[in-house]
Design a protein around this motif. Structure first.
Motif, PDB file in Angstrom:
ATOM      1  N   ARG A  74       0.806  -1.220   0.000  1.00  0.00           N
ATOM      2  CA  ARG A  74       0.000   0.000   0.000  1.00  0.00           C
ATOM      3  C   ARG A  74       0.846   1.281   0.000  1.00  0.00           C
ATOM      4  O   ARG A  74       0.352   2.351  -0.359  1.00  0.00           O
ATOM      5  N   THR A  75       2.100   1.174   0.406  1.00  0.00           N
ATOM      6  CA  THR A  75       2.950   2.371   0.500  1.00  0.00           C
ATOM      7  C   THR A  75       4.136   2.334  -0.463  1.00  0.00           C
ATOM      8  O   THR A  75       4.946   3.263  -0.468  1.00  0.00           O
ATOM      9  N   ASN A  76       4.222   1.277  -1.273  1.00  0.00           N
ATOM     10  CA  ASN A  76       5.335   1.101  -2.217  1.00  0.00           C
ATOM     11  C   ASN A  76       6.673   1.223  -1.498  1.00  0.00           C
ATOM     12  O   ASN A  76       7.534   2.023  -1.866  1.00  0.00           O
ATOM     13  N   THR A  77       6.826   0.428  -0.457  1.00  0.00           N
ATOM     14  CA  THR A  77       8.060   0.415   0.308  1.00  0.00           C
ATOM     15  C   THR A  77       8.562  -1.013   0.463  1.00  0.00           C
ATOM     16  O   THR A  77       7.821  -1.984   0.233  1.00  0.00           O
ATOM     17  N   LYS A  78       9.818  -1.141   0.841  1.00  0.00           N
ATOM     18  CA  LYS A  78      10.386  -2.427   1.247  1.00  0.00           C
ATOM     19  C   LYS A  78      10.942  -2.220   2.639  1.00  0.00           C
ATOM     20  O   LYS A  78      11.899  -1.457   2.845  1.00  0.00           O
ATOM     21  N   LEU A  79      10.327  -2.861   3.632  1.00  0.00           N
ATOM     22  CA  LEU A  79      10.650  -2.606   5.027  1.00  0.00           C
ATOM     23  C   LEU A  79      11.692  -3.585   5.562  1.00  0.00           C
ATOM     24  O   LEU A  79      11.639  -4.789   5.274  1.00  0.00           O
ATOM     25  N   ASP A  80      12.620  -3.057   6.319  1.00  0.00           N
ATOM     26  CA  ASP A  80      13.599  -3.855   7.062  1.00  0.00           C
ATOM     27  C   ASP A  80      13.414  -3.496   8.533  1.00  0.00           C
ATOM     28  O   ASP A  80      13.992  -2.533   9.033  1.00  0.00           O
ATOM     29  N   ILE A  81      12.556  -4.250   9.235  1.00  0.00           N
ATOM     30  CA  ILE A  81      12.147  -3.912  10.597  1.00  0.00           C
ATOM     31  C   ILE A  81      12.938  -4.732  11.613  1.00  0.00           C
ATOM     32  O   ILE A  81      13.030  -5.956  11.499  1.00  0.00           O
ATOM     33  N   THR A  82      13.511  -4.058  12.595  1.00  0.00           N
ATOM     34  CA  THR A  82      14.161  -4.714  13.725  1.00  0.00           C
ATOM     35  C   THR A  82      13.286  -4.513  14.955  1.00  0.00           C
ATOM     36  O   THR A  82      12.987  -3.380  15.325  1.00  0.00           O
TER      37      THR A  82
END
Length: 520
Positions: A74-82
Motif C-alpha cells: 500500500r505504501t510502495n516500500t520495502k521494510l527492514d524492521i528490527t
C-alpha cells in the motif's frame, strides 16, 4: 539548544527505544515519490526503509508476514524492521548510538532522555517541522497536543506515538448503584464527594445491616501519594510535584496552601473512618480486591474497561445490580474551575536519521501518513479483515491467526489513534457503558489541565530528589493518620523552603525549562 542544557539533563535511567547495533540501517537514496494512486506507484521501485521499534511480546513478527507485506504494497516500500525486546531497550540504544549504525527510522520511548537530546543537539536526526504541513493525515489524525507536547526547543524531531489525552490517570470511580440507593447525585466538588463517601460509610449502602463498608481506599508509594494524588491535584488545579510555567519561578506543589487543604481533607476522611485504615500499607491489587468484595464505594482508577469489567464480573456475583461510574470532573477549590488530569498524548517518538536524504525523508513521512488513515490503522492494529480479524456491529476482534504472527507488534509502528481506546469492549464491561464513558472523556478533554514539563530536569534532583520526596511523604502520612498535627506539616514546609539542595533543584529546573521550551 545550548550545550549547557545537558549538564542539567537527567541521567539516562529512562528506558529508551533502540536498535541493535548493525540493525540493517539502509540509507540508499531512491527516486522521490509523491502521493500517487497505488496503481501508478506499483511500477516504481519501492523505497527501502530500515526501521527499529519496540516489541512487548514474547515473539516478534517474522519478516515478510502477511500484514507487513500489505503495508509495503500500500505504501510502495520495502521494510527492514528490527524488533527490539522491551527489556533490552536501554542497552541496545546506547550500543546503537555509540556504533553510529542508526537505522533510517528509530523509535525512542522518551525523547527527553539525555542521550536522545545529545544526539539531537549533535545533528543526528532530522528536524521534521518544515515537512509536516505536507502530510494531511498526520495533521488530521494525530492530536495537536501529541505533537506539541513532544517538541524539543520548539521543533518536531520525532513523530509521536499518540496516546489518549485523558483517562490514564487515577480519578474517582464509584458505585453508581449505591448513589441511586441512597438518593445521592454524582459529586461535582470535593465537598460533595466527601458527603457521598461518608454516606457510603455510614448508611449501609449494601443493605446487609452491618457497618462494614468504607467510602474509599487507595494505595500510596514511597515518596509520593500515588493513586491518592488526585486529591492534591484537584485542590490545586494541576498535577506534578515541581511545576514550571513561562515567566514564573519553579513552583513546588506541596508548598501551596491548597496542598495543605488536601491533607486536611484526607485527615478528616481517615479520622471519621471514611477511608480504609490500612491505606498506607495497601497494594493496588488489595484495593481492587476490596472493590470486588463490595467493601468500597470509590477507588481512584484509570478509565480502563478491562479493570472495570474484571471488578464488575466478581462484584456482580454478590451484588447483581452493581454498577460502576467514573466521576467526570471535580471543581478545583483553588481555581473554581472544573478539573481533570490531562496527559501529554504521546508515548515515544519516531526519529529519522540525518543520514537519510531529504527526498527519502519525504517518502518515510508518506509511509507514516498512510499509517494515520483509517485503513492504515486498521491494517497495523487488526490485520486483514476475515483473515486476522472479524467485525461485528463495528467491533473488531482479532483471531488466532493474528496472534500467531505476533501482529500486535506492528501496532507500535502505525498506532491506532483513538481517544476511546481505553474503553473498548472487554469482558464484563457492559456495552451501555461505552457511550456513557465517551461523554466522560469528552468532558475531561474539554476541562482537563496539562502543564508541559516534559524533559525538565535537574542533576541535583537525580541525586537527592528521592530523599526529599520521602521526607515530605512521611510527614503527609503522619498528619493524615493523626500521628502529627497539621502544624508539623507547616513547620516542615518552612524548613524545606530553606533547604539548599531543594533550592538548587528549583534553579536547575528553571534553567532546563528555559532551554527546552525557550521560555523567558
Amino acid at each position: 539548544m545550548k550545550k549547557k542544557l545537558f549538564t542539567l539533563a537527567l541521567s539516562s535511567t529512562v528506558l529508551l527505544t533502540g536498535a541493535l547495533a548493525g540493525c540493517g540501517g539502509n540509507n540508499e537514496e531512491t527516486t522521490p515519490e509523491a502521493s500517487k494512486p497505488a496503481a501508478e506507484n506499483s511500477v516504481k521501485e519501492p523505497t527501502k526503509i530500515s526501521l527499529s521499534t519496540i516489541n512487548y511480546g514474547a515473539e516478534a513478527p517474522a519478516n515478510d508476514n502477511a500484514i507487513e507485506l500489505e503495508m509495503e504494497k500500500r505504501t510502495n516500500t520495502k521494510l527492514d524492521i528490527t524488533y527490539v525486546p522491551s527489556n533490552n531497550y536501554g542497552d541496545k540504544f546506547q550500543v546503537m548510538l555509540a556504533s553510529g549504525q542508526i537505522p533510517d527510522v528509530l523509535l525512542t520511548t522518551w525523547i527527553y532522555d539525555a542521550a536522545v537530546l545529545n544526539a539531537i543537539d549533535s545533528g543526528a536526526f532530522w528536524d521534521l517541522t518544515p515537512f509536516l504541513k505536507d502530510y494531511p493525515n498526520i495533521a488530521k489524525t494525530y492530536p495537536k497536543e501529541s505533537i506539541d507536547n513532544s517538541k524539543v526547543d520548539g521543533k518536531v524531531y520525532g513523530l509521536p506515538r499518540p496516546r489518549p489525552l485523558v483517562g490514564g490517570a487515577p480519578f474517582p470511580m464509584l458505585r453508581q448503584d449505591w448513589l441511586t440507593k441512597l438518593g445521592l447525585e454524582m459529586p461535582t466538588t470535593m465537598d460533595e464527594l466527601y458527603t457521598v463517601l461518608k454516606a457510603f460509610t455510614e448508611q449501609d449502602p449494601d443493605g446487609n445491616g452491618k457497618k462494614d463498608t468504607y467510602g474509599f481506599s487507595s494505595s500510596v508509594a514511597e515518596g509520593w501519594m500515588d493513586k491518592l494524588e488526585f486529591v492534591e491535584d484537584v485542590f490545586n488545579g494541576y498535577n506534578g510535584f515541581y511545576v514550571n510555567l513561562p515567566g514564573e519561578p519553579t513552583k513546588v506543589k506541596d508548598f501551596e496552601p491548597a496542598t495543605r487543604d488536601a491533607i486536611l481533607w484526607l485527615q478528616k476522611a481517615y479520622k471519621e473512618g471514611v477511608m480504609a485504615p490500612d491505606f498506607a500499607i495497601m497494594e493496588s491489587t488489595q484495593v481492587i480486591d476490596m472493590m470486588k468484595q463490595g467493601k468500597l464505594g470509590m477507588m481512584p482508577s484509570a478509565m480502563d474497561s478491562k479493570v472495570l469489567g474484571e471488578i464488575l464480573q466478581t462484584l456482580s456475583t454478590i451484588a447483581p445490580d452493581a454498577a460502576l461510574e467514573h466521576v467526570p470532573t471535580l471543581v478545583s477549590p483553588a481555581t473554581g474551575e472544573k478539573y481533570a488530569i490531562k496527559e501529554g498524548g504521546f508515548f515515544g517518538n519516531y526519529l529519522i536519521s540525518k543520514k537519510v536524504p531529504e527526498e527519502k525523508v519525504k517518502k518515510i513521512l508518506e509511509f507514516f501518513d498512510y499509517g494515520a488513515t483509517p485503513e492504515g490503522m486498521e491494517l497495523a492494529n487488526f490485520g486483514l479483515k476475515d483473515v486476522h480479524f472479524t467485525e461485528t456491529d463495528g467491533v473488531k476482534v482479532v483471531n488466532e491467526e493474528f496472534t500467531k504472527l505476533a501482529g500486535k507488534a506492528l501496532s507500535n509502528i502505525w498506532t491506532n489513534v483513538d481517544p476511546y481506546s481505553r474503553i473498548v469492549p472487554a469482558p464484563g464491561y457492559p456495552t451501555a457503558y461505552f457511550e456513557r464513558d465517551k461523554k466522560v472523556i469528552a468532558e475531561r478533554i474539554e476541562n482537563g489541565v496539562y502543564i508541559n514539563n516534559s524533559g525538565v530536569s535537574s542533576e541535583t534532583d537525580t541525586k537527592v530528589g528521592p530523599e526529599i520526596g520521602k521526607k515530605i511523604q512521611d510527614m503527609k502520612i503522619k498528619v493524615i493518620m493523626g500521628k502529627e498535627p497539621i502544624e508539623s506539616w507547616d513547620k516542615l514546609v518552612e524548613t524545606m523552603k530553606k533547604d539548599a539542595n531543594l533550592n538548587k533543584i528549583l534553579v536547575e529546573r528553571e534553567a532546563s525549562y528555559k532551554e527546552l521550551f525557550g521560555a523567558k
